[in-house]
Design an enzyme around this catalytic site. Sequence first.
Site, short mmCIF file in Angstrom:
data_model
loop_
_atom_site.label_atom_id
_atom_site.label_comp_id
_atom_site.label_asym_id
_atom_site.label_seq_id
_atom_site.Cartn_x
_atom_site.Cartn_y
_atom_site.Cartn_z
N LYS A 68 31.58 4.68 -1.64
CA LYS A 68 30.45 4.46 -2.54
C LYS A 68 29.31 3.84 -1.75
O LYS A 68 29.51 2.88 -1.01
CB LYS A 68 30.84 3.57 -3.72
N GLN A 139 25.70 -3.51 -17.47
CA GLN A 139 27.16 -3.38 -17.53
C GLN A 139 27.71 -3.58 -18.93
O GLN A 139 28.90 -3.35 -19.18
CB GLN A 139 27.81 -4.40 -16.58
N ASP A 160 22.99 -13.28 -25.91
CA ASP A 160 22.19 -13.13 -24.70
C ASP A 160 21.06 -14.15 -24.79
O ASP A 160 20.59 -14.47 -25.89
CB ASP A 160 21.62 -11.71 -24.62
N ALA A 227 29.80 -12.57 -12.59
CA ALA A 227 29.54 -13.41 -11.42
C ALA A 227 30.30 -12.88 -10.20
O ALA A 227 31.51 -12.74 -10.25
CB ALA A 227 29.93 -14.86 -11.71
#
Length: 330
Positions: A68, A139, A160, A227
Amino acid sequence: MIILTKEDMQKVFSMKEAIEADKEALRLFSEGQSTVPLRTNIDIPAYEGQSLYMPAYVGGENQALGVKIVSVYPNNIHKKLPSVPATMVVLNSETGMVEAVMDGTYLTQLRTGAVQGAATDILARKDAEIAALFGTGGQAVTQLEAMLTVRPLKEVRIFDVDQDRCQKFVEEMSEKFSAFGTKMTAVKSAEEAVSGADIITSVTTSKQATFEGKFVKEGAHINGVGAYTPEMHEIPADIIVKANKVIFDTTEGVLAEAGDIITPLEKGIVERSHYQGDLGEVMLGKIKGRESDTEITVFKTVGTAVLDVVTAEKILQKAIAQKVGTEINM
């Protein structure tokens, strides 16, 4: 050679299939049937860019080989181009010939959502009904889909720091995943999201914990997905200490990169033995996963190229079988 777009990949491969692919990938990794060289990073100072190459080979019955390529070019935004473009190159294990080139950005989103889904399926309580999701970035969609896929959730609370973005995300996801029949709510605080939640998934790049451990109920399962550097700490240290089981995608990767796991170790508030091992080892019966409904379990992932190559190979085989994609001659 076949070119596969995001739409091609979505057409032939489901989240459920991706979760099973990730389970297989981590089992093979824990069996020692993979070769994963260190990631190669090349700085491109003239354009303030960086190019990263992540190769892997997985043996076993269904072999997979590929690399990748991920580039980080912050200035691309001024050119109306993605700032983190990614491409997956799939090679034939027997001949070394390139067989496919596919959308690496979507592949990353899919396999990252799926590895959380695999961990949630294996470690969360079977009767889990309420989930919390922190973060609504790139994501988040596949993270949400993975939780919905492995448990019949009644409610997902979404938080959020950008409330407007959160509300828009909830509206879009309520429509996109309406078939699951799950209530989705934009909440105004981390406490509201976590209190009483059976599954908690954080997918942010926060340098501080996204929620407080004191609000986590007995029996909860927690996923730390976002993270991925020593400076990032989205999972609170007190819940790492309190957790009965702390499981990783790969111990080597997590202990090298994940601040929310490294810091408690460096500060001496947990011993190395507090971290049990890898999800693949749980599946192989080498270490124990959840043993009771009151245990708090934590899963931490920073990603591994093993997930990329196994998932990509399975997508390719389905695309070939269904005659999906654009074939070109080299």
